[in-house]
Motif scaffolding. Structure first.
Motif, mmCIF file in Angstrom:
data_model
loop_
_atom_site.group_PDB
_atom_site.id
_atom_site.type_symbol
_atom_site.label_atom_id
_atom_site.label_comp_id
_atom_site.label_asym_id
_atom_site.label_seq_id
_atom_site.Cartn_x
_atom_site.Cartn_y
_atom_site.Cartn_z
ATOM 1 N N ALA A 287 0.833 -1.204 0.000
ATOM 2 C CA ALA A 287 0.000 0.000 0.000
ATOM 3 C C ALA A 287 0.865 1.249 0.000
ATOM 4 C CB ALA A 287 -0.922 -0.014 1.222
ATOM 5 N N GLU A 288 2.007 1.203 0.709
ATOM 6 C CA GLU A 288 2.904 2.352 0.737
ATOM 7 C C GLU A 288 3.467 2.641 -0.645
ATOM 8 O OE1 GLU A 288 6.400 3.855 3.681
ATOM 9 O OE2 GLU A 288 6.769 1.935 2.693
ATOM 10 N N GLY A 289 3.894 1.581 -1.357
ATOM 11 C CA GLY A 289 4.411 1.774 -2.701
ATOM 12 C C GLY A 289 3.364 2.331 -3.640
ATOM 13 N N GLN A 290 2.147 1.840 -3.537
ATOM 14 C CA GLN A 290 1.056 2.350 -4.365
ATOM 15 C C GLN A 290 0.769 3.813 -4.045
ATOM 16 O OE1 GLN A 290 -2.138 -0.357 -3.595
ATOM 17 N NE2 GLN A 290 -1.256 -2.007 -4.813
ATOM 18 N N HIS A 291 0.826 4.145 -2.753
ATOM 19 C CA HIS A 291 0.586 5.539 -2.362
ATOM 20 C C HIS A 291 1.645 6.453 -2.961
ATOM 21 C CE1 HIS A 291 -0.136 9.111 0.022
ATOM 22 N NE2 HIS A 291 1.120 9.073 0.414
ATOM 23 N N TYR A 292 2.914 6.048 -2.907
ATOM 24 C CA TYR A 292 3.972 6.880 -3.465
ATOM 25 C C TYR A 292 3.798 7.052 -4.968
ATOM 26 C CZ TYR A 292 6.490 6.640 0.970
ATOM 27 O OH TYR A 292 6.860 6.754 2.289
ATOM 28 N N ARG A 293 3.336 6.012 -5.655
ATOM 29 C CA ARG A 293 3.075 6.137 -7.089
ATOM 30 C C ARG A 293 2.019 7.203 -7.360
ATOM 31 N NH1 ARG A 293 7.176 3.910 -8.158
ATOM 32 N NH2 ARG A 293 7.472 1.938 -9.238
ATOM 33 N N MET A 294 0.907 7.114 -6.655
ATOM 34 C CA MET A 294 -0.193 8.055 -6.892
ATOM 35 C C MET A 294 0.174 9.472 -6.445
ATOM 36 S SD MET A 294 -2.642 6.335 -8.340
ATOM 37 C CE MET A 294 -1.223 5.681 -9.216
ATOM 38 N N ALA A 295 0.829 9.577 -5.285
ATOM 39 C CA ALA A 295 1.224 10.902 -4.790
ATOM 40 C C ALA A 295 2.283 11.514 -5.692
ATOM 41 C CB ALA A 295 1.730 10.784 -3.355
ATOM 42 N N GLY A 296 3.237 10.688 -6.180
ATOM 43 C CA GLY A 296 4.249 11.204 -7.097
ATOM 44 C C GLY A 296 3.642 11.663 -8.407
ATOM 45 N N LEU A 297 2.666 10.909 -8.912
ATOM 46 C CA LEU A 297 1.963 11.309 -10.135
ATOM 47 C C LEU A 297 1.240 12.632 -9.929
ATOM 48 C CD1 LEU A 297 0.812 10.777 -12.977
ATOM 49 C CD2 LEU A 297 -0.947 9.357 -11.909
ATOM 50 N N ASN A 298 0.581 12.784 -8.801
ATOM 51 C CA ASN A 298 -0.147 14.022 -8.531
ATOM 52 C C ASN A 298 0.802 15.206 -8.407
ATOM 53 O OD1 ASN A 298 -2.893 15.070 -7.943
ATOM 54 N ND2 ASN A 298 -1.936 15.705 -6.021
ATOM 55 N N LEU A 299 1.957 14.997 -7.748
ATOM 56 C CA LEU A 299 2.948 16.076 -7.628
ATOM 57 C C LEU A 299 3.500 16.461 -8.992
ATOM 58 C CD1 LEU A 299 4.739 17.951 -5.965
ATOM 59 C CD2 LEU A 299 6.314 16.039 -5.623
ATOM 60 N N LEU A 300 3.798 15.464 -9.841
ATOM 61 C CA LEU A 300 4.304 15.762 -11.178
ATOM 62 C C LEU A 300 3.269 16.525 -11.991
ATOM 63 C CD1 LEU A 300 6.547 15.434 -13.258
ATOM 64 C CD2 LEU A 300 5.552 13.228 -13.886
ATOM 65 N N ALA A 301 1.997 16.144 -11.876
ATOM 66 C CA ALA A 301 0.940 16.877 -12.567
ATOM 67 C C ALA A 301 0.871 18.323 -12.086
ATOM 68 C CB ALA A 301 -0.403 16.182 -12.359
ATOM 69 N N ALA A 302 1.005 18.537 -10.771
ATOM 70 C CA ALA A 302 0.966 19.891 -10.219
ATOM 71 C C ALA A 302 2.141 20.723 -10.728
ATOM 72 C CB ALA A 302 0.983 19.829 -8.692
ATOM 73 N N VAL A 303 3.312 20.097 -10.850
ATOM 74 C CA VAL A 303 4.489 20.812 -11.364
ATOM 75 C C VAL A 303 4.257 21.240 -12.809
ATOM 76 C CG1 VAL A 303 6.906 20.507 -12.024
ATOM 77 C CG2 VAL A 303 6.123 19.736 -9.779
ATOM 78 N N ILE A 304 3.709 20.349 -13.623
ATOM 79 C CA ILE A 304 3.415 20.692 -15.023
ATOM 80 C C ILE A 304 2.367 21.801 -15.090
ATOM 81 C CG2 ILE A 304 2.344 19.789 -17.128
ATOM 82 C CD1 ILE A 304 3.748 17.132 -16.550
ATOM 83 N N ILE A 305 1.366 21.730 -14.235
ATOM 84 C CA ILE A 305 0.329 22.771 -14.213
ATOM 85 C C ILE A 305 0.935 24.118 -13.839
ATOM 86 C CG2 ILE A 305 -1.717 23.531 -12.916
ATOM 87 C CD1 ILE A 305 -2.498 20.516 -12.833
ATOM 88 N N TYR A 306 1.866 24.114 -12.890
ATOM 89 C CA TYR A 306 2.539 25.382 -12.536
ATOM 90 C C TYR A 306 3.272 25.941 -13.749
ATOM 91 C CZ TYR A 306 5.816 28.707 -10.538
ATOM 92 O OH TYR A 306 6.540 29.849 -10.278
ATOM 93 N N TRP A 307 4.060 25.097 -14.424
ATOM 94 C CA TRP A 307 4.854 25.568 -15.564
ATOM 95 C C TRP A 307 3.929 26.077 -16.667
ATOM 96 C CZ3 TRP A 307 5.689 24.956 -20.710
ATOM 97 C CH2 TRP A 307 6.919 25.391 -21.232
ATOM 98 N N ASN A 308 2.879 25.320 -16.970
ATOM 99 C CA ASN A 308 1.937 25.755 -18.007
ATOM 100 C C ASN A 308 1.269 27.073 -17.631
ATOM 101 O OD1 ASN A 308 2.452 23.580 -19.657
ATOM 102 N ND2 ASN A 308 0.651 22.412 -19.040
ATOM 103 N N THR A 309 0.861 27.201 -16.360
ATOM 104 C CA THR A 309 0.211 28.435 -15.920
ATOM 105 C C THR A 309 1.142 29.631 -16.100
ATOM 106 O OG1 THR A 309 -1.067 27.191 -14.275
ATOM 107 C CG2 THR A 309 -0.939 29.569 -13.987
#
Length: 961
Positions: free
Chosen positions: A895-917
Motif C-alpha cells: 500500500a505504501e508503494g502504491q501511495h507513493y506512485r499516486m502521490a508522485g503522479l499528482n505532484l508531477l501533474a501539479a508541477v506541469i500545471i505550474y509551468w503551463n500556468t
C-alpha cells in the motif's frame, strides 16, 4: 569547524533576508511618531536614513546590517517616503564605520536591544533545547529561535551560528528522548530487542526486517502471517507506557527511521538510539498489525459473502432450464385438465392418462426444490467459508485485545466461545430479532456449529466497522468515544463554525427551509423554474446547455502554439528553481535538506511516470540504482510529498494567469481508476464498473485554479463519499475552500450534514435528482404545489438530543484528530437504531433539501458545479498521459508503494500545471503587447493541462552534478 547546514538556501533567505513585499513592509517598517522624533535628531539626511534603516532591520528580520549589504529598492523607497528625503541619500550613509557603531549603541540604549551574548544568550540556548523536543522540523526550530529573539529584542547572530545552535539543540533533544525510552527498558527487554537484529528468519533476513514486512492480507494465509508477527511482538512485552511523554511526531520519526534502516545499520548506531528505535517500532507495529488483522478479517468476510452470492447466482442460473421445463410440464398438465373439464371427463382419469400420478409427484417435488433454489439467499451458502475462518479465527480472537460497548456484550460472549476462552452454549442473542440468520441457524443440526461461528465472525466484522467493538491499542480501531474531542474542549476549536446550542441552529434552518419552499412554490406557479417544472407533484428538469464561446478554442490553440517545447527534466528544474518544492524532502534522520537535487528529482520523476527506480537508473545520465534507492529510502515519505505539493499549489495560485480561473475558493473531487497487476497485494480489488481487472482509485481534489491540492488512494470497490472531506481538511488550501463539487458517487446525507457543520457548501451533481424527496419540519404547512415532493418530517428532537455528540464528532474532524472518512464510515456502519447516525442523517436531509431547492432555482450554481467537475475530469487525461511506465499498471505490492506512485503522479501533474500556468501567462502578455484580443472572459476557458509540448519519454538528461 565545518558549517552545519540544517536549512536550505531558500529557508535561510526566508528567515534572514530583508523584506520586499508590501504587507511585511507595512507591518514592520512603518515608523511611529516617537521613532521619527529620534530619527530627526540626527543632523544630516543620510544619517537619518541610516538610523531609520538600522532600526527597521533590528525589528525585522531582527539582525545587524552586514557591511556592503545591498538594500532592496522597495525598502529605501518606503522609508524615504516616510522621512521626506530622497532614496539616493542612503548611498552616503556610514562611510565612517564609527557612525554605524554610534547608531548601534544609540538604538540599543533607546529601544533596549541586546546582542546575542552573555547570560541572555545562555538562557536562549537552554530555552532552545527545551523547544527542540517539540519542534517538528529544523525550520520549525529555527523559526522559533528567530521569533524568540525578536520578542526579547535580542539581535540575531549570524545564520551559521543560528544553524549550529539549532543543530546542537536538536541533537541534545534527540539524545534526551532516546535515553528516556531506553531507561524504561529492563536489561532483559534490551537484550530481547537487540536479538531482533541478529536472529535470522529462514537464514535469509533478520527478524527485525521480517517483522516490518507486512501488508493487509486477502486470505487466511495472509491473516496467519500477520498473526505470526503480532504474537511475536506481544511476546516481547514492551508496554505502551514506554513511550509516555514522547511527542507524537518524535514517535513517528523514530518509527519511519526503523522502517528504513537495515539490521547492520541499526547495529552501528549508539545504544540508546538503537533501543529507542526498536522499542518504538515494536509498540507501533503491534498496533498497526492488529489493525491489519482486523482489516484482513474484513476482507475475508467480504470474500466469503461474494463467493456465497456467486454460488447462489450460479445455482439460480443452472436451475433456469429446469424451471422452464417444469413450467412447460405444468402448462401441458393444465391444458389436459381444462380439456377434460370441458369434455366432462373425470379429472382423476385425465391425470392418470396424462402425465400420470407418478410423474405429477415428481413435478411437485421438482417444483418445491426449484422454489427453494430460486428463493435462496447467500446466507444459505456462507457456511462453505467456515474452513478458511477456522484457519486463523481462534488465533485472531486470542491475540486481539477486544473491548466492547454495552450493546455488543452479547457478541463478545459469543466471540469468546469461538476463541476457546469459554466453553458454553452457542447463544444467538447478538442477532437482531428480524435477522435472516435465525432461519438458517434453526435449519442446522444441533451438533453443527459451523454456521453459527460464521454468523459470529460476520457480526464481529460489522461491529468493528461501526465502533461497537474496538481494540485496546489501535490506530484505526480504537475506542471512538475516547478518540472524540471532549465536549468541554469543543468551544476552544477555532475552525468550528456551528453553534453550541441546537435551538439556534434548528431555528435558523426552519426559517431557511420555509423561505426556500415558498420561493420554489412561487417559481412553480409562474413557470419560472430555470429549465424545469413541477407538474402534478412531479419534478421535471432539463440538461444544462454548454456556454463556451467559439473564440475560446481558437485562443487555446494560439496560446499553446506559443509555449516552447521542453524536456520534462528541464521543466522540473525550472519549477524547482521558482518554487523550491524539493526543500520539503528533508533527510528522515537529520532533518537536513537534500543536497543531491538532481538525484531527488530523478526519484520523483520515476514515481510520477510510473517507471520505478531501476528503469529510471537505466534512462538517467546521472545516477545509478543504488544512489536513487538511497535517496528514496531516506528522503521520500508521505508528509514530504504533501509539503512539496502544497508549495507548488500555493506558488501556482499566485501566478497572474491563475486569477482568471478563480480565487481558489471552490474545488471539485473525483476518483480515477488505475489498473493494477494481478499479483498486486494491497487494495487491488475488482470493481465491475471498470471491467474485470483489479485496481485502485486515486481520489483527488482540484481547486478552481486547476491545482490538485490533495490526493488519497482508496479501494476501487468502496464509495467515494466518505473521502470528500479528507482532502478539504488535509492542508491549508483545502481549508480555504468554500464550495465543494462532487459527482453522484460523493453524495450521502451524512456528507451533506458534516460538510454544512464544518462550514463547507456541498454541491453534488445528483443523478436522478427528480426522484429525490424534500424533508420539512412540518409537512402540513408545505405549499400545495410541492406536497408531491415531500418525503417526510424532520425529527428535530432527535437532532437536539444528540447535539453534544454531533459537536464532538465534528470538532474531532475539524481538529484533525481523526480523518472524516474514518468517522463517516463508522456512522454508515451503525445499526439503524443508533441515534447519532440517525441524527446526522436528519441534518443531512435538511441540508439536502436546502441544496435541491437552491440548485433548481440557481442556474449559476449548476454551471459552477459543471465547470468545477469538468476541471477535475480533465485532470484524468493529463495523468493518463504521464503514467507511461509498466503499461500504465500500478504493480507495487504494498500500500505504501502504491501511495507513493499516486502521490508522485499528482505532484508531477501539479508541477506541469505550474509551468503551463506561468508560460500561458507570458503568452497572454505577449498577445496583449501585440495588441491582440485577450478578453478575461475568454481566458477563463483556458486550461493549463496540456502536455503535447513536453517531452516525457526517451533518455532523461540532467546537467552534470
Amino acid at each position: 569547524m565545518p558549517r552545519r547546514q540544517i536549512l536550505s538556501d531558500r529557508q535561510r533567505a526566508a528567515l534572514f533576508d530583508l523584506p520586499t513585499n508590501e504587507a511585511t513592509l507595512l507591518r514592520h517598517y512603518t515608523l511611529a511618531d516617537d521613532d521619527i522624533e529620534h530619527i530627526r535628531s540626527r543632523r544630516r539626511a543620510h544619517n537619518r536614513f541610516g538610523f531609520a534603516l538600522q532600526l527597521c532591520v533590528f525589528r525585522y528580520p531582527g539582525r545587524l546590517l552586514q557591511p556592503g549589504e545591498i538594500i532592496p529598492s522597495e525598502i529605501t523607497e518606503f522609508l524615504a517616503a516616510q522621512l521626506g528625503i530622497a532614496p539616493e541619500d542612503l548611498t552616503e550613509y556610514a562611510h565612517r564605520a564609527e557612525t554605524r557603531r554610534e547608531h548601534l549603541a544609540d538604538l540599543r540604549e533607546i529601544y533596549g536591544y541586546k546582542m546575542f551574548s552573555g547570560q541572555g544568550a545562555r538562557d536562549l540556548k537552554t530555552w532552545l533545547v527545551r523547544e527542540a523536543e517539540t519542534a517538528r522540523s529544523n525550520l520549525d526550530l529555527a523559526r522559533r529561535l528567530v521569533e524568540q529573539c525578536r520578542q526579547s529584542q535580542t539581535l540575531l547572530p549570524g545564520v551559521s551560528v543560528v544553524e549550529r545552535l539549532c543543530a546542537d539543540a536538536l541533537v541534545a533533544a534527540e539524545r534526551k528522548i532516546d535515553s528516556r525510552i531506553a531507561e524504561r527498558l529492563s536489561e532483559t527487554k534490551q537484550a530481547q530487542l537487540d536479538s531482533l537484529l541478529t536472529e535470522l528468519v529462514d537464514e535469509r533476513i533478520s527478524r527485525f526486517v521480517w517483522l516490518r514486512q507486512f501488508e493487509v492480507g486477502k486470505n487466511s494465509a495472509g491473516a496467519s502471517r500477520l498473526l505470526d508477527r503480532l504474537e511475536l511482538l506481544q511476546a516481547l512485552g514492551i508496554p505502551t507506557e514506554t513511550l509516555d511523554g514522547v511527542p507524537p511526531h518524535r514517535i513517528a520519526r523514530l518509527r519511519r527511521q526503523g522502517e528504513r534502516y537495515f539490521a547492520d545499520g541499526l547495529r552501528d548506531i549508539s545504544s540508546d538510539r538503537r533501543l529507542a528505535i526498536l522499542a518504538v517500532c515494536v509498540v507501533e507495529w503491534q498496533a498497526t498489525i492488529a489493525d491489519a488483522v482486523v482489516e484482513t478479517h474484513d476482507r475475508i468476510v467480504g470474500k466469503t459473502w461474494r463467493d456465497a452470492k456467486r454460488l447462489c447466482d450460479a445455482r439460480v442460473d443452472d436451475a433456469k432450464a429446469a424451471v422452464q421445463q417444469t413450467l412447460r410440464s405444468f402448462t401441458e398438465l393444465g391444458t389436459v385438465l381444462l380439456a377434460a373439464h370441458s369434455d366432462g371427463v373425470s379429472l382423476e382419469t385425465a391425470v392418470s392418462d396424462t402425465p400420470g400420478w407418478s410423474v405429477l409427484e415428481e413435478l411437485v417435488a421438482t417444483s418445491a426444490q426449484l422454489t427453494n433454489t430460486m428463493a435462496a439467499d447467500p446466507l444459505a451458502h456462507v457456511v462453505q467459508g467456515h474452513r478458511r475462518f477456522r484457519r486463523y479465527a481462534p488465533r485472531m480472537l486470542k491475540a486481539l485485545d477486544i473491548k466492547a460497548a454495552p450493546v455488543a456484550i452479547s457478541l463478545v460472549n459469543a466471540v469468546e466461545s469461538i476463541g476457546g476462552k469459554i466453553d458454553r452454549a452457542k447463544p444467538t442473542d447478538f442477532l437482531r430479532k428480524n435477522s435472516k440468520w435465525h432461519r438458517h441457524l434453526k435449519a442446522q443440526p444441533e451438533d453443527d456449529h459451523r454456521l453459527w461461528e460464521v454468523a459470529v465472525l460476520f457480526h464481529l466484522r460489522d461491529a468493528f466497522r461501526s465502533g461497537d467493538i474496538w481494540l485496546g491499542h489501535s490506530k484505526r480501531y480504537a475506542d471512538l468515544k475516547q478518540a472524540l474531542v471532549p465536549i468541554s474542549a469543543v468551544p476552544a476549536i477555532p475552525t468550528l463554525t456551528m453553534p453550541l446550542d441546537p435551538a439556534t441552529w434548528l431555528s435558523d434552518r426552519k426559517v431557511r427551509i420555509t423561505d426556500s419552499l415558498n420561493r420554489l412554490a412561487r417559481a412553480a406557479r409562474h413557470g419560472a423554474i430555470p429549465g424545469g417544472s413541477i407538474e402534478n407533484g412531479t419534478l421535471k428538469i432539463e440538461l444544462l446547455t454548454t456556454a463556451v464561446p467559439d473564440e475560446a478554442e481558437e485562443l487555446v490553440l494560439d496560446l499553446y502554439r506559443q509555449l516552447p517545447d521542453i524536456r520534462i527534466t528541464d521543466l522540473l528544474l525550472e519549477v524547482d528553481e521558482a518554487t523550491g518544492f524539493t526543500d520539503a524532502f528533508a533527510h528522515l534522520r537529520t532533518g537536513a535538506p537534500c543536497k543531491d537535487r538532481i538525484g531527488l528529482l530523478n526519484v520523483l520523476l520515476a514515481e510520477g511516470l510510473n517507471l520505478g527506480l531501476s528503469k529510471m537508473a537505466e534512462a538517467s545520465n546521472t545516477h545509478d540504482y543504488l544512489q536513487l534507492s538511497r535517496l528514496s529510502r531516506w528522503h521520500i515519505e508521505s508528509e514530504a510529498i504533501n509539503r512539496a505539493l502544497a508549495t507548488v499549489i500555493d506558488a501556482q495560485s499566485t501566478l497572474p494567469m491563475a486569477k482568471f480561473w478563480g480565487a481558489s475558493t471552490t474545488a471539485s473531487s473525483d476518483g480515477q481508476f488505475f489498473p493494477a497487476a494481478r499479483q498486486g497485494e494491497a487494495m487491488n480489488l475488482i470493481n465491475a464498473k471498470y471491467g474485470n481487472a483489479p485496481g485502485l482509485k486515486a481520489y483527488t481534489h482540484v481547486s478552481d485554479q486547476f491545482g490538485p491540492f490533495a490526493t488519497q488512494n482508496i479501494p476501487a470497490t468502496v464509495s467515494e463519499a466518505p473521502y470528500i472531506l479528507d482532502g478539504l481538511l488535509m492542508n491549508e488550501t483545502g481549508k480555504r475552500i468554500k464550495e465543494q463539487y462532487a459527482d453522484t458517487g460523493g453524495f450521502t446525507d451524512h456528507v451533506f450534514a458534516v460538510s454544512a457543520l464544518l462550514g463547507y457548501r456541498f454541491i453534488p451533481r445528483i443523478r436522478g435528482l427528480p426522484s429525490k424527496r424534500l424533508y420539512v419540519f412540518d409537512p402540513s404547512t408545505a405549499p400545495k404545489e410541492l406536497r408531491g415532493l415531500i418525503g417526510g418530517k424532520i425529527r428535530e428532537n432527535l437532532v437536539a438530543q444528540n447535539w453534544p455528540d454531533i459537536l464532538r464528532a465534528v470538532a474531532t474532524m475539524a481538529a484533525g484528530i481523526m480523518p472524516p472518512s474514518q468517522l463517516l464510515k463508522k456512522f454508515a456502519s451503525y445499526p439503524r437504531q443508533h441515534e447519532l447516525a440517525v441524527a446526522l442523517r436528519e441534518i443531512g436531509r435538511i441540508e439536502r433539501t436546502l441544496f435541491i431547492i437552491e440548485w433548481l432555482l440557481d442556474t449559476d450554481m449548476q454551471r459552477r458545479a459543471q465547470i468545477g467537475l469538468n476541471k477535475g475530469e480533465a485532470h484524468h487525461a493529463l495523468k493518463n498521459a504521464l503514467r507511461i511506465g509498466r503499461q500504465g499498471e500500478i504493480r507495487d505490492r504494498t500500500a505504501e508503494g502504491q501511495h507513493y506512485r499516486m502521490a508522485g503522479l499528482n505532484l508531477l501533474a501539479a508541477v506541469i500545471i505550474y509551468w503551463n500556468t506561468d508560460h500561458l501567462g507570458r503568452a497572454v502578455t505577449a498577445r496583449i503587447d501585440d495588441g491582440r484580443d485577450s478578453q478575461p472572459e475568454l481566458l477563463s476557458h483556458i486550461s493549463p493541462l496540456g502536455w503535447a509540448h513536453i517531452l516525457l519519454t526517451g533518455e532523461y538528461r540532467w546537467p552534470k552534478r
